[in-house]
Scaffold this motif. Structure first.
Motif, PDB file in Angstrom:
ATOM      1  N   ALA A  58       5.022  -8.382  -3.813  1.00 19.02           N
ATOM      2  CA  ALA A  58       4.460  -8.394  -2.465  1.00 19.02           C
ATOM      3  C   ALA A  58       4.928  -7.169  -1.687  1.00 19.02           C
ATOM      4  CB  ALA A  58       4.872  -9.667  -1.733  1.00 19.02           C
ATOM      5  N   VAL A  59       6.165  -6.773  -1.902  1.00 22.57           N
ATOM      6  CA  VAL A  59       6.738  -5.662  -1.148  1.00 22.57           C
ATOM      7  C   VAL A  59       6.357  -4.307  -1.739  1.00 22.57           C
ATOM      8  CG1 VAL A  59       8.903  -4.581  -0.402  1.00 22.57           C
ATOM      9  CG2 VAL A  59       8.657  -7.076  -0.335  1.00 22.57           C
ATOM     10  N   ILE A 137      -1.556  -8.890   0.232  1.00 19.62           N
ATOM     11  CA  ILE A 137      -0.766  -8.055   1.134  1.00 19.62           C
ATOM     12  C   ILE A 137      -1.617  -6.898   1.652  1.00 19.62           C
ATOM     13  CG2 ILE A 137       1.216  -6.508   1.304  1.00 19.62           C
ATOM     14  CD1 ILE A 137       1.913  -9.504   1.220  1.00 19.62           C
ATOM     15  N   THR A 147       3.271  -9.487   5.214  1.00 22.34           N
ATOM     16  CA  THR A 147       4.025  -9.682   3.975  1.00 22.34           C
ATOM     17  C   THR A 147       4.859 -10.957   4.033  1.00 22.34           C
ATOM     18  OG1 THR A 147       4.154  -7.286   3.608  1.00 22.34           O
ATOM     19  CG2 THR A 147       5.752  -8.660   2.445  1.00 22.34           C
ATOM     20  N   SER A 151       4.201 -14.215   1.715  1.00 24.19           N
ATOM     21  CA  SER A 151       5.331 -14.640   0.890  1.00 24.19           C
ATOM     22  C   SER A 151       5.655 -16.110   1.137  1.00 24.19           C
ATOM     23  CB  SER A 151       6.564 -13.782   1.194  1.00 24.19           C
ATOM     24  OG  SER A 151       6.327 -12.432   0.840  1.00 24.19           O
TER      25      SER A 151
END
Length: 215
Positions: A58-59, A137, A147, A151
């Motif tokens: 996700a990041v 995202i 984000t 998450s």
């Protein structure tokens, strides 16, 4: 703030891709012969590792794969091939024999732990789930707020996976050994088909094959 309909859509998308209900029987087959305590530990570890992997994607998932020169289709093909080897073990009951050999050597707990592979990856945090996180995202504009919310949605789906895993033990007691052996081979067959589909999807995305129908 992201709109509620988008978050609901994200939840449904991740739920379908990760498929907690469909993953539970595979968990049952992969942890056959373990005690209830060992099975809980494997389930918790698998969900924790999968959550960390999906959080990482996700990041910085897309940037990381691009940085090391790996495309998502290549990732799908590799994951599919590894998963196929596990399916063969389930079909021919080699896991039980190997588990017994390692138990005799005193190394069974470490050598036969399926929590990282194939449970955490690629069954829970597979290429599809990782790609979905990247796409979701991207739809939020890549903001930290987006984000964090996506998450959170992912963690809710992982919690459902864990609940499905914990319900697997009572199911095994109802099925007994014969029923479990039948299911192990049945889901080994299904797992082999799923692994081939991963490979087909990756080959299709690379343009090697024409469009492959989803499983």
């Amino acid at each position: 703030m992201l709109e509620i309909p988008f978050l609901i859509s994200a939840f449904v998308t991740l739920f379908v891709v990760i498929d907690p209900i469909g993953t539970a029987p595979l968990f049952l087959a992969l942890t056959q012969g373990m005690s209830a305590r060992q099975r809980r530990a494997v389930g918790l570890r698998a969900c924790f590792i999968a959550a960390l992997l999906l959080m990482a994607f996700a990041v910085a998932g897309e940037d990381f794969l691009r940085f090391i020169g790996i495309s998502m289709p290549a990732f799908q093909i590799a994951g599919g091939l590894l998963l196929f080897l596990t399916a063969l073990d389930m079909l021919f009951d080699r896991r039980t024999e190997r588990r017994q050999n390692h138990a005799d050597e005193g190394t069974g707990a470490l050598a036969n732990d399926p929590s990282v592979f194939p449970l955490a990856m690629p069954l829970i945090a597979g290429p599809g789930a990782m790609a979905t996180m990247v796409l979701l995202i991207n739809d939020t504009g890549g903001t930290w707020e987006g984000t964090a919310l996506i998450s959170g949605v992912m963690l809710a789906v992982i919690a459902l996976v864990l609940l499905a895993f914990l319900a697997a033990a009572p199911i095994e007691r109802i099925l007994r050994r014969t029923g479990t052996m039948v299911l192990t081979r049945l889901f080994g067959l299904l797992l082999s088909a799923l692994s081939v589909q991963f490979v087909l999807n990756g080959a299709t995305a690379l343009g090697i094959l024409p469009n492959a129908a989803p499983l």
